[in-house]
Design a protein around this motif. Structure first.
Motif, PDB file in Angstrom:
ATOM      1  N   ASP A   1       8.898  77.758  26.289  1.00  0.00           N
ATOM      2  CA  ASP A   1       7.890  76.909  26.785  1.00  0.00           C
ATOM      3  C   ASP A   1       7.812  75.799  27.535  1.00  0.00           C
ATOM      4  OD1 ASP A   1       6.031  78.800  25.812  1.00  0.00           O
ATOM      5  OD2 ASP A   1       5.804  78.261  24.046  1.00  0.00           O
ATOM      6  N   ARG A   2       8.993  74.894  26.714  1.00  0.00           N
ATOM      7  CA  ARG A   2       9.036  73.476  27.258  1.00  0.00           C
ATOM      8  C   ARG A   2      10.195  73.505  28.239  1.00  0.00           C
ATOM      9  NH1 ARG A   2      11.363  72.574  21.671  1.00  0.00           N
ATOM     10  NH2 ARG A   2      13.421  71.797  21.893  1.00  0.00           N
TER      11      ARG A   2
ATOM     12  N   GLN B   1      17.301  82.283  18.524  1.00  0.00           N
ATOM     13  CA  GLN B   1      16.215  81.200  17.847  1.00  0.00           C
ATOM     14  C   GLN B   1      16.014  79.835  18.845  1.00  0.00           C
ATOM     15  OE1 GLN B   1      17.807  80.553  14.172  1.00  0.00           O
ATOM     16  NE2 GLN B   1      16.635  82.289  13.236  1.00  0.00           N
ATOM     17  N   ALA B   2      17.157  79.516  19.339  1.00  0.00           N
ATOM     18  CA  ALA B   2      17.064  78.365  20.168  1.00  0.00           C
ATOM     19  C   ALA B   2      16.452  78.780  21.493  1.00  0.00           C
ATOM     20  CB  ALA B   2      18.553  77.879  20.662  1.00  0.00           C
TER      21      ALA B   2
ATOM     22  N   ALA C   1      12.649  79.000  20.854  1.00  0.00           N
ATOM     23  CA  ALA C   1      12.122  77.291  20.869  1.00  0.00           C
ATOM     24  C   ALA C   1      11.843  76.700  22.476  1.00  0.00           C
ATOM     25  CB  ALA C   1      12.842  76.762  20.017  1.00  0.00           C
ATOM     26  N   LEU C   2      12.984  77.223  23.178  1.00  0.00           N
ATOM     27  CA  LEU C   2      12.652  76.543  24.561  1.00  0.00           C
ATOM     28  C   LEU C   2      12.148  77.184  25.687  1.00  0.00           C
ATOM     29  CD1 LEU C   2      16.742  75.859  24.578  1.00  0.00           C
ATOM     30  CD2 LEU C   2      15.089  74.138  24.470  1.00  0.00           C
TER      31      LEU C   2
END
Length: 381
Positions: free
Chosen positions: A214-215, A207-208, A211-212
């Motif tokens: 793209d950024r 999950q982490a 979330a990372l």
């Protein structure tokens, strides 16, 4: 005569001491056969332990070399004089076994047998095996048997104590199997907990990483590498947790005898009455037999540990070319749909998977206060 009797009793005492020192079933069988042959001064001796399929689960011989035994071929079936020893309580003493109307011949490599003495090894009403001796090493009376009534009496004493030694050895092996099973269960729970933790970490890390992506692709890449490492660790631990060996008792005793023995052990260990009934079934492929045994064990565990049952009945019957297993208890029962929705499967998923894995099907019938019946049908080979 008194000298012969004293000598015979001394020999019996020696044989009994030798049997009592053995703990493994196979070793006990070998000691019984060797003791009987030496005690009665016979050229050949054998002891057959029946299975549930018309053959012998074990057949131990003494007086035949390993090369001769290999040349003889497969274990004998339960027929002729051998079968008679398994189905009657009285000894059989023959001047020439080849002239008996039940004699059906033997393989080419089989040694020639003439005079014969045999009797069952019994524990109460259960026949544990049959003990045979042939070719008494002494001058034979014309048309008579070399084995005497005194030989028959000595062999009877030996057989009674052989039954005790064999029963004790079986109980020892069963207790060892239960200890091993308990240890495996403990290890499996520990491994299950460890794998669950790994999978939980795996999910959070994945999950982490998502979330990372793209950024911060670089950090996402690191998180994905951690995902791969956690997945590898979980796979290794899960593989260790699910490794299962075919129970040795299945190979030695067959499915019916193995189930009956386990039910007897559970009946003694629990306050609930645990009973087993089977009219006998044809042998099933190894995978089917193991699946049936594992489902029976899981269903029995549920009935005795969770259902608060006073009586559990296990039946195994022939069903077409296959078999049908039923484990029924009079416990508190449950609503299968509620258990499923709550995520508490009570092993139902694994039982269904085992049944499906061998081409079978599992049916669960239960309701609160009405007990539970687990039925499993498997095809034959």
């Amino acid at each position: 005569m008194s000298h012969r009797t004293g000598s015979g009793l001394a020999a019996v005492s020696t044989a009994l001491l030798a049997m009592s020192r053995q703990m493994e079933v196979r070793d006990v069988l070998k000691t019984i056969v060797a003791s009987a042959r030496e005690l009665l001064d016979a050229e050949y001796a054998a002891l057959g332990v029946p299975d549930d399929h018309g053959g012998f689960a074990q057949f131990v011989v003494d007086g035949v070399s390993d090369e001769q035994w290999k040349a003889i071929g497969p274990l004998p079936r339960q027929h002729g004089v051998l079968a008679a020893m398994l189905h009657k309580a009285e000894p059989e003493r023959l001047a020439d076994v080849r002239e008996d109307p039940r004699f059906g011949g033997w393989p080419d490599a089989h040694p020639e047998l003439s005079d014969f003495l045999g009797l069952p090894v019994r524990d109460g009403d259960e026949t544990l095996g049959a003990l045979f001796l042939a070719n008494k090493r002494c001058p034979k009376p014309e048309g008579g048997c070399g084995f005497t009534a005194e030989d028959e009496e000595l062999l009877g004493i030996l057989a009674q104590h052989a039954a005790i030694a064999l029963t004790n050895a079986r109980l020892y092996e069963r207790s060892r199997e239960l200890t091993i099973a308990e240890e495996r269960s403990r290890l499996a729970h520990e491994l299950h907990d460890a794998v669950s933790q790994k999978l939980f970490s795996l999910r959070l890390t994945a999950q982490a990483a998502a979330a990372l992506v793209d950024r911060d692709p670089a950090r996402a890449k690191g998180e994905l590498q951690q995902v791969a490492a956690l997945a590898a660790e979980a796979a290794d631990e899960l593989r260790a947790a699910v490794v299962e060996l075919r129970p040795a008792a299945l190979d030695e005793d067959g499915l019916v005898h193995t189930l009956r023995t386990q039910v007897q052990v559970l009946d003694r260990a629990h306050s609930a009455a645990v009973v087993f009934d089977s009219p006998g079934i044809r042998a099933l492929p190894a995978a089917q037999e193991e699946a049936v045994l594992r489902v029976a064990q899981e269903a029995l565990h549920n009935a005795l540990r969770h259902a608060e049952a006073a009586r559990v009945a296990v039946t195994l019957v022939r069903h077409g070319q296959g078999a049908r297993l039923s484990v029924a208890d009079d416990g508190r029962g449950f609503d299968p749909t509620t258990v499923r929705s709550a995520g508490r499967h009570l092993g139902l998923v694994s039982m269904r998977d085992r049944a499906a894995g061998v081409g079978g099907a599992l049916t669960v019938t239960s309701a609160p206060g009405e007990g539970t019946t687990i039925e499993m049908e498997v095809p034959g080979g």
